[in-house]
Design a protein around this motif. Structure first.
Motif, mmCIF file in Angstrom:
data_model
loop_
_atom_site.group_PDB
_atom_site.id
_atom_site.type_symbol
_atom_site.label_atom_id
_atom_site.label_comp_id
_atom_site.label_asym_id
_atom_site.label_seq_id
_atom_site.Cartn_x
_atom_site.Cartn_y
_atom_site.Cartn_z
ATOM 1 N N GLY A 112 23.385 33.304 57.716
ATOM 2 C CA GLY A 112 23.030 33.818 59.026
ATOM 3 C C GLY A 112 22.948 32.743 60.091
ATOM 4 O O GLY A 112 23.636 31.735 60.060
ATOM 5 N N ARG A 113 22.064 32.966 61.049
ATOM 6 C CA ARG A 113 21.960 32.098 62.211
ATOM 7 C C ARG A 113 21.550 30.676 61.842
ATOM 8 O O ARG A 113 22.009 29.705 62.437
ATOM 9 N N ALA A 114 20.680 30.527 60.845
ATOM 10 C CA ALA A 114 20.206 29.189 60.458
ATOM 11 C C ALA A 114 21.354 28.335 59.919
ATOM 12 O O ALA A 114 21.494 27.165 60.276
ATOM 13 N N SER A 115 22.172 28.909 59.061
ATOM 14 C CA SER A 115 23.302 28.172 58.502
ATOM 15 C C SER A 115 24.339 27.868 59.578
ATOM 16 O O SER A 115 24.943 26.799 59.596
ATOM 17 N N ALA A 116 24.559 28.813 60.475
ATOM 18 C CA ALA A 116 25.525 28.611 61.551
ATOM 19 C C ALA A 116 25.115 27.454 62.451
ATOM 20 O O ALA A 116 25.958 26.673 62.917
ATOM 21 N N ALA A 117 23.823 27.309 62.691
ATOM 22 C CA ALA A 117 23.340 26.209 63.528
ATOM 23 C C ALA A 117 23.639 24.862 62.885
ATOM 24 O O ALA A 117 24.047 23.908 63.554
ATOM 25 N N ALA A 118 23.438 24.766 61.571
ATOM 26 C CA ALA A 118 23.718 23.519 60.867
ATOM 27 C C ALA A 118 25.210 23.196 60.912
ATOM 28 O O ALA A 118 25.607 22.044 61.118
ATOM 29 N N LEU A 119 26.063 24.208 60.725
ATOM 30 C CA LEU A 119 27.509 23.983 60.771
ATOM 31 C C LEU A 119 27.941 23.534 62.153
ATOM 32 O O LEU A 119 28.874 22.736 62.299
ATOM 33 N N GLY A 120 27.272 24.031 63.185
ATOM 34 C CA GLY A 120 27.579 23.594 64.535
ATOM 35 C C GLY A 120 27.299 22.115 64.724
ATOM 36 O O GLY A 120 28.068 21.399 65.385
ATOM 37 N N GLU A 121 26.215 21.628 64.141
ATOM 38 C CA GLU A 121 25.889 20.202 64.224
ATOM 39 C C GLU A 121 26.931 19.363 63.492
ATOM 40 O O GLU A 121 27.312 18.284 63.945
ATOM 41 N N ILE A 122 27.392 19.853 62.343
ATOM 42 C CA ILE A 122 28.407 19.135 61.576
ATOM 43 C C ILE A 122 29.709 19.045 62.364
ATOM 44 O O ILE A 122 30.365 18.001 62.407
ATOM 45 N N THR A 123 30.099 20.143 62.990
ATOM 46 C CA THR A 123 31.309 20.163 63.813
ATOM 47 C C THR A 123 31.220 19.132 64.928
ATOM 48 O O THR A 123 32.183 18.408 65.204
ATOM 49 N N ALA A 124 30.059 19.039 65.561
ATOM 50 C CA ALA A 124 29.876 18.076 66.648
ATOM 51 C C ALA A 124 30.047 16.647 66.149
ATOM 52 O O ALA A 124 30.645 15.804 66.836
ATOM 53 N N VAL A 125 29.539 16.368 64.954
ATOM 54 C CA VAL A 125 29.662 15.019 64.379
ATOM 55 C C VAL A 125 31.130 14.658 64.186
ATOM 56 O O VAL A 125 31.581 13.568 64.560
ATOM 57 N N LEU A 126 31.914 15.570 63.617
ATOM 58 C CA LEU A 126 33.332 15.304 63.376
ATOM 59 C C LEU A 126 34.102 15.159 64.683
ATOM 60 O O LEU A 126 34.986 14.295 64.809
ATOM 61 N N GLU A 127 33.788 15.996 65.657
ATOM 62 C CA GLU A 127 34.487 15.927 66.938
ATOM 63 C C GLU A 127 34.184 14.627 67.681
ATOM 64 O O GLU A 127 34.988 14.184 68.516
ATOM 65 N N GLU A 128 33.050 14.017 67.372
ATOM 66 C CA GLU A 128 32.697 12.734 67.978
ATOM 67 C C GLU A 128 33.340 11.555 67.245
ATOM 68 O O GLU A 128 33.106 10.401 67.600
ATOM 69 N N GLY A 129 34.148 11.848 66.212
ATOM 70 C CA GLY A 129 34.820 10.781 65.483
ATOM 71 C C GLY A 129 33.935 10.080 64.481
ATOM 72 O O GLY A 129 34.188 8.935 64.111
ATOM 73 N N ARG A 130 32.915 10.773 63.980
ATOM 74 C CA ARG A 130 31.992 10.191 63.017
ATOM 75 C C ARG A 130 32.242 10.765 61.621
ATOM 76 O O ARG A 130 33.158 11.549 61.410
ATOM 77 N N VAL A 131 31.424 10.357 60.667
ATOM 78 C CA VAL A 131 31.642 10.714 59.265
ATOM 79 C C VAL A 131 30.539 11.634 58.765
ATOM 80 O O VAL A 131 29.347 11.340 58.917
#
Length: 254
Positions: free
Chosen positions: A97-116
């Protein structure tokens, strides 16, 4: 690296892990010097989430299960929770649900910033030291963002009580493999065949680094499911997957 990450990693945790635990790192030259990437590691001990980021040459974001952030339990759990929060790890709520989606959003941001981002594809710690079937979430992230996957094999991280009750390990070994890149499937991030093949190839690369016996079922079945009482030996295979890349039909033009 952020200031907090740099301080705690270089001043406290890397000296502890490198000199206190006598950790050995093999294949550091394989780690990409820049750009977004996903580090995929086996998971055999509670100290994996401390040893791996402490010894990597770049800042690592670990989406660890939210229970690790609670600090409930002994001093070891409190230290792990403190470390994860201090260095900016992502709390992964697996309830959906919403809790898991929020975590995935943070992960996406990390990758888009060129991080690991670092992931345990098995989804949970191995119940017996063997390597178990990988979940495809890691592959979906790699294909969606078209980033390489860095296979990492860890051994020797089983902890015991050390000085002052600090969780201790004896000579862990971290092996970094050559990055795997799957550009041919970047346009098929939701294709089940592509996701399973990418996942299996990543797990096979990890197996080559660790020499673990491979069991072709999810570890959760052995820990909490229908195989908790035994029977997992029937699913032992020489390696994950068959090694043959799937043929993905091109999507029809609209």
């Amino acid at each position: 690296m952020t200031a907090a990450y740099t301080f705690f990693k270089l001043v406290i945790f890397r000296p502890l892990v490198k000199y206190g635990y006598s950790t050995i790192v093999i294949g550091a030259e394989n780690f990409p010097k820049e750009g977004g990437a996903i580090l995929a590691s086996n998971h055999i001990g509670a100290l994996d989430s401390l040893v791996v980021p402490a010894m990597m040459p770049r800042e690592i974001t670990f989406p660890a299960k939210k229970e690790l952030f609670s600090g409930k339990g002994g001093i070891g759990q409190k230290i792990v929770a403190w470390f994860l929060k201090t260095v900016g790890m992502v709390s992964m709520d697996r309830s959906g649900g919403r809790a898991s989606a929020a975590a995935l959003g943070e992960i996406t941001a990390v990758l888009e910033e060129g991080r690991v981002v670092a992931i345990y594809p098995e989804g949970t710690r191995s119940p017996d030291g063997r390597l178990y079937k990988g979940k495809t979430g890691m592959a979906r992230m790699a294909l969606t963002h078209d980033v390489p996957v860095i296979p990492v094999g860890v051994s020797g991280t089983k902890s015991f009580k050390g000085p002052f009750g600090i969780p201790w390990a004896k000579r862990p070994v971290v092996v970094i493999g050559r990055p795997l890149h799957f550009p041919d499937y970047a346009e098929s991030p939701n294709n089940s065949k592509a996701l399973r093949w990418v996942t299996d190839e990543t797990m096979a690369a990890i197996q080559q680094l660790t020499g673990q016996e491979y069991v072709d079922v999810y570890a959760s079945r052995v820990k909490h499911g229908d195989l908790a009482g035994g029977g997992a030996d029937a699913f032992v295979l020489p390696r994950p997957g068959g090694g043959d890349a799937p043929v993905i039909e091109p999507r029809p033009e609209s």
